[in-house]
Design an enzyme around this catalytic site. Structure first.
Site, short mmCIF file in Angstrom:
data_model
loop_
_atom_site.label_atom_id
_atom_site.label_comp_id
_atom_site.label_asym_id
_atom_site.label_seq_id
_atom_site.Cartn_x
_atom_site.Cartn_y
_atom_site.Cartn_z
N HIS B 257 0.83 -1.21 0.00
CA HIS B 257 0.00 0.00 0.00
C HIS B 257 0.87 1.27 0.00
O HIS B 257 0.72 2.14 -0.86
CB HIS B 257 -0.91 -0.03 1.23
CG HIS B 257 -1.87 1.11 1.33
ND1 HIS B 257 -3.18 1.02 0.90
CD2 HIS B 257 -1.73 2.37 1.81
CE1 HIS B 257 -3.78 2.19 1.10
NE2 HIS B 257 -2.93 3.03 1.66
N GLU B 258 1.80 1.32 0.93
CA GLU B 258 2.65 2.52 1.04
C GLU B 258 3.59 2.64 -0.16
O GLU B 258 3.97 3.75 -0.54
CB GLU B 258 3.44 2.51 2.35
CG GLU B 258 2.60 2.43 3.64
CD GLU B 258 1.51 3.49 3.74
OE1 GLU B 258 1.64 4.56 3.11
OE2 GLU B 258 0.51 3.24 4.44
N HIS B 261 1.83 4.66 -2.73
CA HIS B 261 1.98 6.10 -2.44
C HIS B 261 3.38 6.58 -2.84
O HIS B 261 3.55 7.63 -3.45
CB HIS B 261 1.80 6.37 -0.94
CG HIS B 261 0.37 6.37 -0.46
ND1 HIS B 261 -0.59 7.16 -1.03
CD2 HIS B 261 -0.23 5.69 0.55
CE1 HIS B 261 -1.75 6.97 -0.39
NE2 HIS B 261 -1.56 6.08 0.58
N GLU B 287 -4.61 8.13 -2.85
CA GLU B 287 -5.15 6.88 -2.32
C GLU B 287 -5.41 5.88 -3.46
O GLU B 287 -5.30 4.67 -3.27
CB GLU B 287 -6.43 7.18 -1.54
CG GLU B 287 -6.87 6.10 -0.58
CD GLU B 287 -5.88 5.82 0.55
OE1 GLU B 287 -5.05 6.71 0.88
OE2 GLU B 287 -5.91 4.70 1.09
#
EC number: 3.4.17.19
Lengths: 490, 490
Positions: B257-258, B261, B287
């Site tokens: 997930h990160e 980003h 997001e």
């Protein structure tokens, strides 16, 4: 106190921005990936400009003048004295000179890295001439402000109040005594073959030593970097070391040294941390604390005994390398050598005295850059019996300090060593250091330093601090006695 | 272009101070010992005040007005549009309101931590009433400036251009479709007993996954923190995760997930990083990239196959826990539950729609704080079939977002999920994602995102960006199709 209070608010603000700089500098040395260097450099330059603006804000002169007429406590008087000092140094130079020196220094340092490898004195001298000439200009401006010689004005940046008249006497005394001392103290080389110390275990030992020496982990941490340093802020003091798997003593001595710096920072008085008076007294006093930890404690027989016990328990496969005798042979080795940073406790002052004599003459314009190599060779031969003829890279090109014009800094190292010896002698009047160390108790030593040095920050001048804590001004006898006792059996 | 260039210099300066803030914030979450909190808070507050001054500098209004009359390229026009947007948001509120909201938010959040544990809605409501009332005031001021409804003005902070008319349609569509979908998709619980995954191995796997997904370690790093986040700056992007020895998937999904980003940040165009137009488009688009990585890629069958192979090789003792079927059972589990942050991909939108409906009514002053618990219970029952009657701590008191008045932020999560699904559908027209993943090649996927999303930064509005990259405005069908396909076999 209206003006004084305004100054306090202003320096609180400076302190906050310096906090950010300290953390980001630490990050740069410990964590930053190389691709982040460019944008970090920009951010740090922006911050430097902002700090310069704050340090040279127009209203400060009037506030300082008005504050000096206000009803101040003794404490506030000392605070205003230190504010004035910081302000004078910050505003002494025209921006054009600061910028020119910064550019010349950056160029000289950058090219020095390769030039040193190539032993290329003529090319180095080309850049260095400019650095020296700008530093001479700087020193003259500062000298006019302080009413001192040019070199003394540079000295004042790192050890306020110290003069070359005093240094000539202190270092002259040492210089005449050292060569004989070194001959007597000289030991054979120790070489540790095939030793292996897992980095994980070294890190554990480092943390144990820090805890033993009073490092407050609630207000700091240990990390690794290429060059060991103590950074961060006093409420969050970051020290670093570097590890080699073949030699654990190097990392541990680095940790002990930086822990000395850190304990000073961590014990500065909480209520004035933001003000100049709440900061460490000077570079030399800071160095005296790291050298107290590393030299007075870390290389003492009692500590070596203690360290050997810890090392034997951790590095079980390497027990023959960790006996007290083996550690002592390494930690108390004396060998004249070319390189300052590798020098032992006894020969180190020779490296400093040599640099002091040369940089003083250079800044006072009594010699020129071209004279340095010959002087270096003569002084090395005289003090340590080693020639540096034609060997510039291990001679006058070995250090980074002169490349950016930090003249006046080198004496701090030996002043620190001498202060440390004097603190130790005074401490021994009320604290049985050896016995406490042999019982594994560092707290009385820590308490003495806290009460006599750390908690005073910059409230007193260095000489006042020394008289208050040791009963007299700096005296070389304590350092000489210490070296004689450790290295010549008294 | 004189005025425009002055704006560029000004925002470069802001960018530099934001760099320092980003690194020090990261340090706070990853390294800072607890004793450093107080002085760090002071330094960060000083920096916030300084940034506020820069963001609201008097000369900006005139510079912006004059720049709009200058000859600008298309690119510079977009840049000026984003500068104007940032300036409008920064100057919208009177300082007194900013301060009052910050204080009320800090108090509400601080006391919420205990009040939530105690399920104490009445006491929480006392503080929360004030936060809401100040947020309503804020929204009204912003609404007057933008000529919108109060809630739409808050929405504009996080997803510029999005309106509640659009959201009503998008979320309304989802809300009517979700309950049935959830019933069909519901799976049984998976419980991993006795599994053990060494943190060291998890860290190695995390680094391998990051490298596979295109994370540039020359411009960033992975560390650990209590809550995973992506911080730092685009040239030095810092992501974190947290590890539990009983469950490696949690840490890996955090990392994936990160990394989404981070790759967005690392691929923002180098030449305009300092300017608002060079920053990520919006919270929702940010997001969408992390959810693209985590949901579209990380929980896909093809990636699960790939991940299982890596896990089998690393966690050799745990092979029965790492079969593709076992990983799939965990990563594609669907279970209605009370807590948003633990929700799966299918039930998550229900949590967001509920919050959106409530916060919109609250900010538009159609309901009062006292109405929230009942509404929460009704909507949870309707959407997920679970009651929160009298259970405030797992109901309307579960999140931190409202405590400091971040109304308008929640929709970003589900907007991001929908954008991600739409990007995936568009990507599939030219990239055979499953095949590339099964061949262990992420580069075509990375290249598509870089070309279609990352490199554009904020040059286009969100809708322009979406039309440019996917051929149409946001359409819920892509998200619904994705969920149906993954969770109901089409």
């Amino acid at each position: 106190m209206k003006n004084y209070q305004k100054l306090v608010a202003h320096y609180q603000s400076i302190h906050n921005f310096e906090h950010l700089r300290a953390i980001c500098s630490w990050d740069q040395a410990t964590n930053m990936p190389s691709g982040g260097a460019e944008s970090r450099a920009q951010a740090m330059a922006e911050l430097a400009v902002h700090l310069h603006k704050l340090h040279t804000a127009e209203e400060l002169e009037e506030l300082i003048n008005n504050a000096s007429l206000e009803q101040l406590t003794e404490h506030q008087h000392a605070s205003l004295r230190e504010i004035t000092r910081v302000w004078q140094h910050a505003t002494a130079l025209p921006s054009s000179l600061v910028k020119a020196k910064s550019l010349a220094g950056a160029r000289c340092e950058h090219q020095w890295r390769l030039q040193r490898q190539q032993n290329n004195w003529p090319q180095f001298k080309h850049n260095f001439d400019e650095v020296v000439s700008l530093s001479q200009e700087e020193a003259q401006i500062r000298a006019d402000l302080l009413g001192s010689t040019p070199y003394d004005a540079m000295l004042d940046i790192y050890e306020p109040g110290m003069t070359s008249v005093q240094l000539d006497a202190l270092f002259g005394d040492l210089a005449s005594w050292l060569p004989d001392m070194i001959q007597q103290a000289k030991t054979s080389c120790v070489d540790q073959h095939n030793a292996h110390f897992a980095i994980e275990d070294q890190t554990r030992l480092a943390n144990e030593l820090m805890a033993f020496l009073g490092f407050d982990f609630n207000h700091g941490r240990l990390d690794t970097s290429v060059h060991p340093f103590c950074g961060g802020v006093s409420q969050d003091t970051r020290i670093t070391t570097r590890y080699e798997s073949t030699d654990f003593l190097n990392a541990m001595m680095g940790v002990i040294h930086e822990t000395g710096h850190a304990c000073y920072e961590q014990n500065l008085p909480k209520d004035m941390q933001a003000l100049p008076v709440g900061k460490a007294r000077s570079m030399a006093i800071h160095e005296s604390q790291s050298l107290f930890y590393e030299m007075q404690i870390g290389r003492s027989d009692a500590f070596i005994q203690f360290l050997s016990g810890k090392a034997q328990a951790l590095f079980k496969q390497q027990s023959e390398h960790n006996t007290p005798n083996m550690l002592k042979a390494q930690l108390q080795q004396v060998q004249p050598s070319l390189i300052r940073v590798d020098a032992d406790e006894v020969t180190y002052p020779a490296h400093i005295i040599l640099r002091y004599e040369i940089e003083k003459a250079l800044i006072n314009q009594e010699i020129q850059c071209g004279d340095i190599p010959e002087l270096w060779d003569a002084k090395m031969t005289q003090l340590l019996g080693i020639s540096t003829k034609d060997n510039y890279k291990d001679g006058c090109m070995q250090d980074i300090h002169w490349t950016d014009g930090s003249f006046g800094y080198f004496p701090s190292y030996t002043l620190g060593a001498m202060y440390a010896a004097q603190f130790k002698a005074a401490m021994m009047q009320s604290v049985n250091i050896e016995q406490h160390l042999s019982e594994g108790d560092f707290s009385p030593i820590y308490a003495w330093l806290k009460n006599n040095v750390w908690q005073h920050a910059s409230r007193y001048t260095t000489e006042e601090l020394l008289i208050k804590s040791t009963g007299q001004p700096l005296n070389t006898e304590f350092f000489k006695t210490h070296l004689r006792k450790r290295y010549c059996n008294g």
